[in-house]
Design a protein around this motif. Structure first.
Motif, PDB file in Angstrom:
ATOM      1  N   ALA A  71       0.193   2.706   5.601  1.00 51.05           N
ATOM      2  CA  ALA A  71       0.813   2.352   4.321  1.00 51.05           C
ATOM      3  C   ALA A  71       2.177   1.689   4.517  1.00 51.05           C
ATOM      4  O   ALA A  71       2.857   1.914   5.517  1.00 51.05           O
ATOM      5  CB  ALA A  71       0.985   3.609   3.473  1.00 51.05           C
TER       6      ALA A  71
ATOM      7  N   SER B 103      -8.786   5.372  -3.324  1.00 44.67           N
ATOM      8  CA  SER B 103      -7.763   4.351  -3.550  1.00 44.67           C
ATOM      9  C   SER B 103      -8.080   3.497  -4.763  1.00 44.67           C
ATOM     10  O   SER B 103      -9.232   3.377  -5.173  1.00 44.67           O
ATOM     11  CB  SER B 103      -7.590   3.482  -2.307  1.00 44.67           C
ATOM     12  OG  SER B 103      -8.716   2.686  -2.139  1.00 44.67           O
TER      13      SER B 103
ATOM     14  N   THR C 267       0.846  -1.195   0.000  1.00 49.33           N
ATOM     15  CA  THR C 267       0.000   0.000   0.000  1.00 49.33           C
ATOM     16  C   THR C 267       0.877   1.239   0.000  1.00 49.33           C
ATOM     17  O   THR C 267       1.844   1.318   0.740  1.00 49.33           O
ATOM     18  CB  THR C 267      -0.894   0.001   1.264  1.00 49.33           C
ATOM     19  OG1 THR C 267      -1.630  -1.210   1.274  1.00 49.33           O
ATOM     20  CG2 THR C 267      -1.866   1.154   1.264  1.00 49.33           C
TER      21      THR C 267
ATOM     22  N   LYS D 189      -1.686  -0.883  -3.921  1.00 46.56           N
ATOM     23  CA  LYS D 189      -2.880  -0.094  -3.613  1.00 46.56           C
ATOM     24  C   LYS D 189      -2.423   1.355  -3.433  1.00 46.56           C
ATOM     25  O   LYS D 189      -1.733   1.678  -2.460  1.00 46.56           O
ATOM     26  CB  LYS D 189      -3.533  -0.617  -2.336  1.00 46.56           C
ATOM     27  CG  LYS D 189      -4.818   0.085  -2.001  1.00 46.56           C
ATOM     28  CD  LYS D 189      -5.404  -0.526  -0.738  1.00 46.56           C
ATOM     29  CE  LYS D 189      -6.612   0.262  -0.283  1.00 46.56           C
ATOM     30  NZ  LYS D 189      -7.013  -0.138   1.064  1.00 46.56           N
TER      31      LYS D 189
ATOM     32  N   VAL E  66      -6.212  -0.054  -7.026  1.00 49.48           N
ATOM     33  CA  VAL E  66      -5.111  -1.029  -7.113  1.00 49.48           C
ATOM     34  C   VAL E  66      -4.625  -1.106  -8.553  1.00 49.48           C
ATOM     35  O   VAL E  66      -5.422  -1.201  -9.474  1.00 49.48           O
ATOM     36  CB  VAL E  66      -5.566  -2.432  -6.631  1.00 49.48           C
ATOM     37  CG1 VAL E  66      -4.446  -3.459  -6.796  1.00 49.48           C
ATOM     38  CG2 VAL E  66      -6.004  -2.374  -5.181  1.00 49.48           C
TER      39      VAL E  66
END
Ligand SMILES: Nc1nc2c(ncn2[C@@H]2O[C@H](COP(=O)(O)OP(=O)(O)OP(=O)(O)O)[C@@H](O)[C@H]2O)c(=O)[nH]1
Ligand SMILES: [Mg+2]
Length: 494
Positions: free
Chosen positions: A344, A304, A266, A315, A306
């Motif tokens: 993250a 967000s 992330t 992500k 991906v």
């Protein structure tokens, strides 16, 4: 005769043994059981002489659906539900046209049956695949009929478990089958395919051979101490240990990259309002996803998406600009930005190079330094510059795309230094990493023992522990609960 395997870590009971499955007598009982959390899992005592059946294609309606059978009675069971068309016979490793019939013999579907004769099949047992039209009702009927004809339902991963227990695959290859099914990018699929083909096992084989040689050397010294076999010199033992330790340590270190490939990561994009976070987010995604305006405070919530970066699923999270908030909505947005940064794996701290930096930039950078991994990004490098980055970072323009490629590389390098080119034989699972760490610790203990001139009998205990840890990876020795955990994560029919 009924037959079952009790999988036990033989080596645990016998530190001198290199292990293997203890193929002991039968333990009757249900083929499945519940663990403490009440979750369904494989029993260590799965009856391997049963013929199993499952639908191997995903649930739902489709063009085709496959019912798969494996076991000594696979063909016999299949004959109870399909009737070969005239002129067709059961041909090993060949497809035949057949009809799926109801118990009265009325045709329900035209199907293709493929018979894989043991041992040249996925499970090394007789396997029959019945390829029907993908109507759930037909597939369900096929399975029910197979059960009536003497098959039992396969547990999740049981086809692959059988392949493993029958020596068709080692444990790393079996895990790779699961990874391949779960792959979301072609790169992940390629990595899994390599491991399935034995890349990791091949990397472990020479390490294991050297370890066994060293053990044999020390054993000979002990067993024949009174004969003429010389006791190994400490210097030689230490040199041989070093040769084993290095590739083990490299492999353990490859997990930093392997984990990324397997799980993805992330990435949060943070910074003051208007520095171009949403523009950068859109640029990295190559999609006009987030709203971009010249008004500071445009983004108020997390956005967000991906996307694969060099085949690794990432992500990307765009966040609200961080500043003392004007209203309640904005302050809640800013709070979420801080949470996103904390959650993250990596933060991109964005600053606007076209305007002087201020205290908010410095505060954010300080927070990033304390919080974990980050990359500093100076955006708007296409404009005449009025600010210099306070430390090394990437200069980019989200508007023109300048510097974006090198930013992508920097992101990956920050998360997984080195090893980037390494496509073959890196580890992608925590289980492998733990076993390698155990092997390394045991080696370190052995080295220390040699240095302290402790008798070789004691050194051997550590060397056997290292060998056992390496064997855990490929599954030469393994414990029931580990197998349960691995195969319970498979889907049914695989
Ligand atoms: N010249 C130039 N303008 C840019 C660049 N990146 C963004 N901008 C402009 O800067 C303004 C703000 O961009 P955004 O992407 O909305 O900035 P943000 O950081 O998401 O702003 P908030 O959501 O308000 O926190 C817009 O007018 C963009 O067109 C760049 O690299 N060069
Ligand atoms: Mg924005």
């Amino acid at each position: 005769m009924a037959q079952a395997f009790s999988l036990c870590a033989l080596a645990a009971a016998d530190p001198r043994g290199t292990g293997g499955f203890c193929r002991s007598g039968w333990l009757s009982g249900p083929p499945v059981c519940e663990n403490e959390e009440g979750r369904f899992r494989l029993s260590p005592y799965v009856r391997l002489d049963d013929t199993i059946v499952a639908v191997s294609t995903p649930p739902g309606r489709g063009g085709l659906g496959i019912v798969r059978l494996s076991g000594s009675r696979a063909r016999e069971v299949a004959e109870g539900l399909v009737r070969l068309r005239q002129g067709h016979q059961w041909r090993p490793w060949g497809a035949s046209l057949a009809e799926l019939c109801d118990p009265e013999g009325r045709v329900l579907d035209q199907v293709v049956v493929t018979f894989f004769e043991r041992p040249r099949s996925y499970t090394a047992e007789d396997v029959v695949e019945i390829s029907c039209h993908g109507a759930p009702v037909l597939l369900r009927y096929g399975v029910e009929r197979a059960l009536e004809c003497g098959a039992r339902l396969a547990e999740p991963g049981e086809f692959t478990l059988r392949a493993f227990l029958n020596g068709r695959l080692d444990l790393t290859q079996a895990e790779a089958v699961r990874d391949l099914v779960e792959a979301t990018t072609l790169y992940q699929a390629r990595v899994a395919a390599q491991q399935m083909e034995g890349a990791l096992s091949r990397r472990l084989t020479p390490i294991k051979e050297r370890l066994v040689e060293l053990i044999a050397l020390l054993e000979a010294g002990i067993d024949f101490a009174e004969d003429d076999v010389p006791v190994a010199e400490d210097a030689e033992i230490l040199a041989r240990l070093a040769v084993i330790t290095e590739p083990l340590a490299q492999l353990a270190a490859s997990f930093a990259y392997g984990k990324l490939v397997h799980e993805g990561f992330t990435l949060a994009i943070v910074g003051r309002p208007n520095v171009g976070k949403s523009s950068l987010f859109n640029r990295l995604l190559e999609q006009d996803r987030a709203i971009v305006t010249a008004i500071p405070g445009t983004t108020r919530d997390l956005v967000s998406e991906v996307r694969a970066l060099e085949g690794i699923p990432v992500k990307f999270v765009d966040t609200a600009g961080i500043r003392p908030a004007g209203d309640l909505v904005e302050s809640l947005g800013v709070e979420r930005s801080f949470h996103a940064m904390a959650d993250a794996d990596l933060s991109l701290v964005v600053m606007d190079l076209s305007a002087p930096l201020d205290e908010e930039d410095a505060r954010l950078l300080e927070r990033a330094r304390q919080g974990g991994r980050y990359v500093l990004v100076g955006n708007k490098c296409d404009l005449p510059g009025r600010a210099a980055l306070p430390e090394a970072g990437s200069k980019v323009s989200a508007l023109t795309g300048e510097g974006i490629e090198s930013l992508r590389r920097r992101i990956l390098e920050t998360l997984a230094p080195g090893d980037m080119q390494l496509e073959a034989g890196f580890i992608t699972s925590l289980r492998h990493e733990q076993a390698l760490k155990e092997a390394l610790e045991a080696q370190a203990r052995a080295r220390q023992a040699v240095e302290q001139r402790i008798p070789h009998e004691m050194v051997l205990i550590d060397l056997y522990a290292a060998l056992q840890a390496v064997d855990f990876i490929t599954g030469v020795t393994t414990a029931d609960d580990i197998l349960n955990r691995i195969f319970a994560t498979f889907c049914i029919g695989k």
